[in-house]
Design a protein around this motif. Structure first.
Motif, PDB file in Angstrom:
ATOM      1  N   VAL A   1      -2.994  12.556   0.668  1.00 38.53           N
ATOM      2  CA  VAL A   1      -1.890  11.899   1.016  1.00 38.53           C
ATOM      3  C   VAL A   1      -0.662  12.153   0.058  1.00 38.53           C
ATOM      4  O   VAL A   1      -0.761  12.081  -0.922  1.00 38.53           O
ATOM      5  CB  VAL A   1      -2.282  10.184   0.813  1.00 38.53           C
ATOM      6  N   LYS A   2       0.503  12.288   0.797  1.00 42.24           N
ATOM      7  CA  LYS A   2       1.665  12.473   0.050  1.00 42.24           C
ATOM      8  C   LYS A   2       2.192  11.266  -0.517  1.00 42.24           C
ATOM      9  O   LYS A   2       2.568  10.210   0.226  1.00 42.24           O
ATOM     10  CB  LYS A   2       2.878  13.372   0.736  1.00 42.24           C
ATOM     11  N   VAL A   3       2.357  11.073  -1.940  1.00 39.41           N
ATOM     12  CA  VAL A   3       2.634   9.640  -2.253  1.00 39.41           C
ATOM     13  C   VAL A   3       4.041   9.388  -2.975  1.00 39.41           C
ATOM     14  O   VAL A   3       4.628  10.795  -3.547  1.00 39.41           O
ATOM     15  CB  VAL A   3       1.909   9.331  -3.442  1.00 39.41           C
ATOM     16  N   LYS A   4       5.055   8.826  -2.543  1.00 41.21           N
ATOM     17  CA  LYS A   4       6.569   8.800  -3.321  1.00 41.21           C
ATOM     18  C   LYS A   4       6.366   8.036  -4.420  1.00 41.21           C
ATOM     19  O   LYS A   4       5.893   7.183  -4.569  1.00 41.21           O
ATOM     20  CB  LYS A   4       7.437   8.087  -2.158  1.00 41.21           C
ATOM     21  N   ALA A   5       7.177   8.773  -5.279  1.00 40.36           N
ATOM     22  CA  ALA A   5       7.316   8.122  -6.627  1.00 40.36           C
ATOM     23  C   ALA A   5       8.289   6.946  -6.486  1.00 40.36           C
ATOM     24  O   ALA A   5       9.425   7.064  -5.981  1.00 40.36           O
ATOM     25  CB  ALA A   5       7.932   9.253  -7.491  1.00 40.36           C
ATOM     26  N   GLY A   6       7.963   6.134  -7.636  1.00 39.84           N
ATOM     27  CA  GLY A   6       8.783   4.754  -7.756  1.00 39.84           C
ATOM     28  C   GLY A   6       9.988   5.302  -8.540  1.00 39.84           C
ATOM     29  O   GLY A   6      10.166   6.441  -9.011  1.00 39.84           O
ATOM     30  N   SER A   7      10.771   4.131  -9.133  1.00 38.41           N
ATOM     31  CA  SER A   7      11.898   4.510  -9.927  1.00 38.41           C
ATOM     32  C   SER A   7      11.474   4.473 -11.436  1.00 38.41           C
ATOM     33  O   SER A   7      12.457   4.643 -12.294  1.00 38.41           O
ATOM     34  CB  SER A   7      12.785   2.979  -9.870  1.00 38.41           C
ATOM     35  N   GLY A   8      10.469   4.291 -11.567  1.00 38.46           N
ATOM     36  CA  GLY A   8       9.902   4.284 -13.012  1.00 38.46           C
ATOM     37  C   GLY A   8       9.331   3.312 -13.681  1.00 38.46           C
ATOM     38  O   GLY A   8       8.740   3.170 -14.817  1.00 38.46           O
ATOM     39  N   GLY A   9       9.811   2.277 -13.140  1.00 33.78           N
ATOM     40  CA  GLY A   9       9.305   0.671 -13.585  1.00 33.78           C
ATOM     41  C   GLY A   9       7.646   0.587 -13.240  1.00 33.78           C
ATOM     42  O   GLY A   9       7.439   1.124 -12.273  1.00 33.78           O
ATOM     43  N   LEU A  10       7.131  -0.086 -14.140  1.00 33.77           N
ATOM     44  CA  LEU A  10       5.603  -0.239 -13.910  1.00 33.77           C
ATOM     45  C   LEU A  10       5.173  -0.963 -12.418  1.00 33.77           C
ATOM     46  O   LEU A  10       4.296  -0.684 -11.849  1.00 33.77           O
ATOM     47  CB  LEU A  10       4.949  -1.098 -15.030  1.00 33.77           C
ATOM     48  N   ASN A  11       6.355  -1.724 -11.881  1.00 36.58           N
ATOM     49  CA  ASN A  11       5.920  -2.304 -10.691  1.00 36.58           C
ATOM     50  C   ASN A  11       6.675  -1.408  -9.484  1.00 36.58           C
ATOM     51  O   ASN A  11       6.691  -2.162  -8.414  1.00 36.58           O
ATOM     52  CB  ASN A  11       6.492  -3.638 -10.605  1.00 36.58           C
ATOM     53  N   SER A  12       7.220  -0.552  -9.698  1.00 38.15           N
ATOM     54  CA  SER A  12       7.877   0.467  -8.649  1.00 38.15           C
ATOM     55  C   SER A  12       6.654   1.217  -8.041  1.00 38.15           C
ATOM     56  O   SER A  12       5.679   1.443  -8.232  1.00 38.15           O
ATOM     57  CB  SER A  12       8.884   1.101  -9.250  1.00 38.15           C
ATOM     58  N   GLY A  13       7.169   1.878  -6.890  1.00 42.79           N
ATOM     59  CA  GLY A  13       6.357   2.691  -5.954  1.00 42.79           C
ATOM     60  C   GLY A  13       5.521   1.754  -4.993  1.00 42.79           C
ATOM     61  O   GLY A  13       5.261   0.732  -5.418  1.00 42.79           O
ATOM     62  N   ARG A  14       4.780   2.222  -4.224  1.00 49.05           N
ATOM     63  CA  ARG A  14       3.862   1.625  -3.055  1.00 49.05           C
ATOM     64  C   ARG A  14       2.406   1.841  -3.136  1.00 49.05           C
ATOM     65  O   ARG A  14       2.021   3.072  -3.665  1.00 49.05           O
ATOM     66  CB  ARG A  14       4.179   1.927  -1.603  1.00 49.05           C
ATOM     67  N   ASN A  15       1.695   1.064  -3.248  1.00 46.41           N
ATOM     68  CA  ASN A  15       0.074   1.072  -3.200  1.00 46.41           C
ATOM     69  C   ASN A  15      -0.298   1.889  -1.760  1.00 46.41           C
ATOM     70  O   ASN A  15       0.112   1.550  -0.721  1.00 46.41           O
ATOM     71  CB  ASN A  15      -0.722  -0.092  -3.022  1.00 46.41           C
ATOM     72  N   HIS A  16      -1.057   2.989  -1.945  1.00 53.83           N
ATOM     73  CA  HIS A  16      -1.464   3.773  -0.837  1.00 53.83           C
ATOM     74  C   HIS A  16      -3.203   3.411  -0.887  1.00 53.83           C
ATOM     75  O   HIS A  16      -3.614   3.956  -1.657  1.00 53.83           O
ATOM     76  CB  HIS A  16      -1.404   5.168  -0.834  1.00 53.83           C
ATOM     77  N   TYR A  17      -3.429   2.634   0.378  1.00 53.67           N
ATOM     78  CA  TYR A  17      -4.951   2.493   0.456  1.00 53.67           C
ATOM     79  C   TYR A  17      -5.377   3.596   1.586  1.00 53.67           C
ATOM     80  O   TYR A  17      -5.175   3.705   2.700  1.00 53.67           O
ATOM     81  CB  TYR A  17      -5.216   1.131   1.074  1.00 53.67           C
ATOM     82  N   ILE A  18      -6.473   4.459   1.147  1.00 54.21           N
ATOM     83  CA  ILE A  18      -6.812   5.546   1.752  1.00 54.21           C
ATOM     84  C   ILE A  18      -8.335   5.519   2.060  1.00 54.21           C
ATOM     85  O   ILE A  18      -9.247   5.097   1.020  1.00 54.21           O
ATOM     86  CB  ILE A  18      -6.681   6.904   1.133  1.00 54.21           C
ATOM     87  N   LYS A  19      -8.859   6.111   3.117  1.00 53.82           N
ATOM     88  CA  LYS A  19     -10.216   5.990   3.260  1.00 53.82           C
ATOM     89  C   LYS A  19     -11.021   7.222   2.669  1.00 53.82           C
ATOM     90  O   LYS A  19     -10.276   8.097   2.173  1.00 53.82           O
ATOM     91  CB  LYS A  19     -10.752   6.095   4.787  1.00 53.82           C
ATOM     92  N   GLY A  20     -12.111   7.050   2.495  1.00 51.32           N
ATOM     93  CA  GLY A  20     -13.107   8.173   1.716  1.00 51.32           C
ATOM     94  C   GLY A  20     -13.857   9.091   3.114  1.00 51.32           C
ATOM     95  O   GLY A  20     -13.746   8.305   4.133  1.00 51.32           O
TER      96      GLY A  20
END
Length: 200
Positions: free
Chosen positions: A130-149
């Motif tokens: 999965v291509k994950v987008k970076a947040g702004s640098g704060g600990l609460n930034s960015g999105r959780n990605h829930y991925i199957k195995g």
């Protein structure tokens, strides 16, 4: 479904002959997936246990994984060479029991992408990437990605692995959180993954 108490002793015929040195055991009355064993000792009934099978099917106990946040911080290598964390045990045997990754910071900058997946220590890939987008640098930034195995990720040691989504001669650092098994089942409308806010 909830279990309710029953008077298992009522209506049970007693043994006609008992001696002071004889122990007899028997199992009585199966009601609503509830068992109770009673043992006779010296003419007295001693209730010694109740086994409940409520909402867990056929009495099988299971422990659901928690949705945790294990921090990671490593350098993405040049030319799409792989970087990995240490391994963690993925207990589930359900492929759609998701793992999770969130990248809150990338040295490349906000809204840049890095590719993540699970693999075994021998380098075998055991999940979609999965291509994950970076947040702004704060600990609460960015999105959780829930991925199957994949099936190869069932009941085995796995590690978070990453590479640059582009072929580049540059390296950069990334920081985030991951969990090898969240206990969240991938909803049917999603093929491989879905995303949420950091606290969801």
């Amino acid at each position: 479904m909830h279990c309710h108490s029953h008077d298992f002793r009522s209506g049970v015929s007693r043994f006609n002959s008992e001696t002071s040195h004889t122990r007899r055991s028997y199992i009585i009355n199966l009601f609503n997936n509830k068992f109770q064993e009673e043992f006779y000792e010296n003419g007295r009934v001693i209730a010694i246990g109740t086994i409940l099978a409520c909402s867990i099917g056929l009495g099988t106990l299971s422990v659901e994984a928690g949705n945790e946040n294990s921090g990671y911080s490593f350098t993405i290598k040049k030319e799409q060479a792989n970087t990995s964390t240490g391994t963690k045990y993925r207990q589930t045997t359900t492929e759609r029991n998701t793992w999770k990754v969130r990248m809150y910071k990338s040295e490349e900058g906000t809204n840049t992408y890095t590719t993540y997946w699970l693999e075994k220590s021998n380098g075998t890939n055991v999940s979609p990437s999965v291509k994950v987008k970076a947040g702004s640098g704060g600990l609460n930034s960015g999105r959780n990605h829930y991925i199957k195995g994949n099936s190869g990720a069932n009941a085995t040691e796995v590690r978070l692995t990453a590479e640059n989504n582009n072929y580049s001669s540059s390296t950069y650092s990334v920081d985030g959180y991951w969990d090898e098994e969240t206990g969240r089942i991938l909803p049917g409308q999603y093929k491989e993954f879905y995303t949420t806010e950091y606290n969801k």
